[in-house]
Design a protein around this motif. Structure first.
Motif, PDB file in Angstrom:
ATOM      1  N   UNK A  34     -26.551 -37.869  79.287  1.00 10.82           N
ATOM      2  CA  UNK A  34     -26.496 -38.225  77.300  1.00 10.82           C
ATOM      3  C   UNK A  34     -26.240 -39.225  76.525  1.00 10.82           C
ATOM      4  N   UNK A  35     -25.191 -39.540  77.029  1.00 10.16           N
ATOM      5  CA  UNK A  35     -25.051 -40.769  76.566  1.00 10.16           C
ATOM      6  C   UNK A  35     -26.422 -42.146  76.397  1.00 10.16           C
ATOM      7  N   UNK A  36     -27.007 -42.492  77.530  1.00  8.39           N
ATOM      8  CA  UNK A  36     -28.453 -43.579  77.746  1.00  8.39           C
ATOM      9  C   UNK A  36     -29.253 -42.896  77.057  1.00  8.39           C
ATOM     10  N   UNK A  46     -20.641 -51.928  81.666  1.00 11.04           N
ATOM     11  CA  UNK A  46     -19.458 -51.160  81.176  1.00 11.04           C
ATOM     12  C   UNK A  46     -19.536 -50.682  80.414  1.00 11.04           C
ATOM     13  N   UNK A  47     -20.485 -50.913  78.999  1.00 13.63           N
ATOM     14  CA  UNK A  47     -20.486 -50.359  77.886  1.00 13.63           C
ATOM     15  C   UNK A  47     -20.851 -49.051  77.963  1.00 13.63           C
ATOM     16  N   UNK A  48     -21.600 -48.705  78.937  1.00 13.55           N
ATOM     17  CA  UNK A  48     -21.616 -47.330  79.056  1.00 13.55           C
ATOM     18  C   UNK A  48     -20.319 -46.797  79.821  1.00 13.55           C
ATOM     19  N   UNK A  49     -19.919 -47.127  80.668  1.00  9.52           N
ATOM     20  CA  UNK A  49     -18.178 -46.907  81.133  1.00  9.52           C
ATOM     21  C   UNK A  49     -17.817 -46.317  80.196  1.00  9.52           C
ATOM     22  N   UNK A  50     -17.294 -47.305  78.839  1.00  6.20           N
ATOM     23  CA  UNK A  50     -16.971 -46.944  77.905  1.00  6.20           C
ATOM     24  C   UNK A  50     -16.876 -45.860  77.152  1.00  6.20           C
ATOM     25  N   UNK A  51     -18.590 -45.720  76.945  1.00  2.00           N
ATOM     26  CA  UNK A  51     -19.070 -44.830  75.881  1.00  2.00           C
ATOM     27  C   UNK A  51     -18.296 -42.943  76.597  1.00  2.00           C
ATOM     28  N   UNK A  52     -19.024 -43.411  77.989  1.00  2.65           N
ATOM     29  CA  UNK A  52     -18.698 -42.056  78.544  1.00  2.65           C
ATOM     30  C   UNK A  52     -17.006 -42.079  78.718  1.00  2.65           C
ATOM     31  N   UNK A  53     -16.376 -42.399  79.257  1.00  4.39           N
ATOM     32  CA  UNK A  53     -15.216 -42.374  78.782  1.00  4.39           C
ATOM     33  C   UNK A  53     -14.467 -42.049  77.505  1.00  4.39           C
ATOM     34  N   UNK A  54     -15.663 -42.456  76.427  1.00  2.26           N
ATOM     35  CA  UNK A  54     -14.642 -42.313  74.800  1.00  2.26           C
ATOM     36  C   UNK A  54     -14.996 -40.899  74.939  1.00  2.26           C
ATOM     37  N   UNK A  55     -16.086 -40.129  74.754  1.00  2.00           N
ATOM     38  CA  UNK A  55     -16.295 -39.252  74.938  1.00  2.00           C
ATOM     39  C   UNK A  55     -15.620 -37.808  75.548  1.00  2.00           C
ATOM     40  N   UNK A  56     -15.736 -38.230  76.873  1.00  2.00           N
ATOM     41  CA  UNK A  56     -15.233 -37.048  77.609  1.00  2.00           C
ATOM     42  C   UNK A  56     -14.200 -37.732  78.496  1.00  2.00           C
TER      43      UNK A  56
END
Ligand code: MN
Ligand code: MN
Ligand code: ZN
Ligand code: ZN
Lengths: 144, 144
Positions: A34-36, A46-56
């Motif tokens: 979803x994020x991608x 690590x941008x992805x890691x942050x965004x994923x854990x931001x949302x959820x």
DNA sequence: TAGCCGAATTAGACACAGTCCAAGTCTTGC
DNA sequence: GCAAGACTTGGACTGTGTCTAATTCGGCTA
């Protein structure tokens, strides 16, 4: 069937695309997809890691790397190697090229449709081309 | 004045080229330049460290990195970013491109003289091109 | 619904490229 | 020979990415 980067995929659409690529759609993989795909950007792990854990809820670093490598292997995404310190992951798997701003680190797509490269030398016997990457390094003029 | 990769530079020739590039020619820098320019190859920092200390007395890892970054800054060498885990340093600063064998990791030069790229989009106002890198990823056919 | 089982996830240790720092050594000019 | 600056050095440190062993999840069957 190919997935295009596009805002607001539904969960069901993502599940279907993962299945079509032979990927078992787990919660974490759907979140990462979803994020991608909803941001049409080139993201590092690590941008992805942050965004994923931001949302959820919590997704671990190990899962993010496992998933990115799985998506690569299944050709759901591609990687862009342009920065010596980290890989960027690209939701756009169409053949295309990149502008790379060496000051800001920003990556921008170049459509391959109009691009023509001529004069490449013949390949040796038994060697085959896997892909041609063109990276145009740019910077803002005033920054010398 | 430009230095071409070439076997068997004399110490004096290397000193002169370093001076011409505004680089104070210390022992370690001359050793590192010797290894870079006498092998016409693309080397990583730790390959270089090993080769330098093979031939001669101890040069530290810190000095190898300091020197490579200085050579880059003074445009005596260029870097090739193609492997997500390490940078390759290229003694050839002429405009040229690369084959990258994704199985062996081997880098091979492609002369830019005959290469023509057409269809690149217009750059935005105030943005200037720093360079165009073409990487042709290849592999041996039988390896699927 | 409970129990099973392979698949997926996780925390944290680890590997390794590259940088930083403060202390020591070498050059260079006088 | 001496002082001042430039260079080098070991080792600590950072950041990206991998690995492992233990746990959890989820789909299936009874
Ligand atoms: Mn670097
Ligand atoms: Mn990787
Ligand atoms: Zn792209
Ligand atoms: Zn080259």
């Amino acid at each position: 069937m190919t997935l295009k980067p596009h805002p607001n995929y539904t969960r069901g659409e993502l599940v279907e695309v993962l299945r079509n690529h032979g990927i078992n759609p787990t919660h974490q993989r759907i979140e990462i997809a979803y994020v991608l795909f909803s941001r049409c950007e080139h993201l590092s792990a690590d941008q992805l890691l942050a965004l994923v854990n931001d949302r959820n809820s919590e997704t671990s670093k190990a899962t993010v790397y496992n998933t990115l490598n799985l998506f690569l292997e299944k050709k759901l995404i591609r990687e862009v190697i342009v920065d010596p310190s980290k890989v960027f992951y690209d939701p756009n798997t169409d053949v295309h090229h990149h502008f790379y701003d060496i000051d800001t680190g920003e990556l921008t797509d170049i459509d391959a449709a109009d691009i023509e490269v001529s004069g490449l030398p013949q390949l040796p016997e038994g060697v085959v081309t896997e892909g041609v990457d063109i990276i145009v390094r740019i910077r803002s003029e005033q920054a010398v």
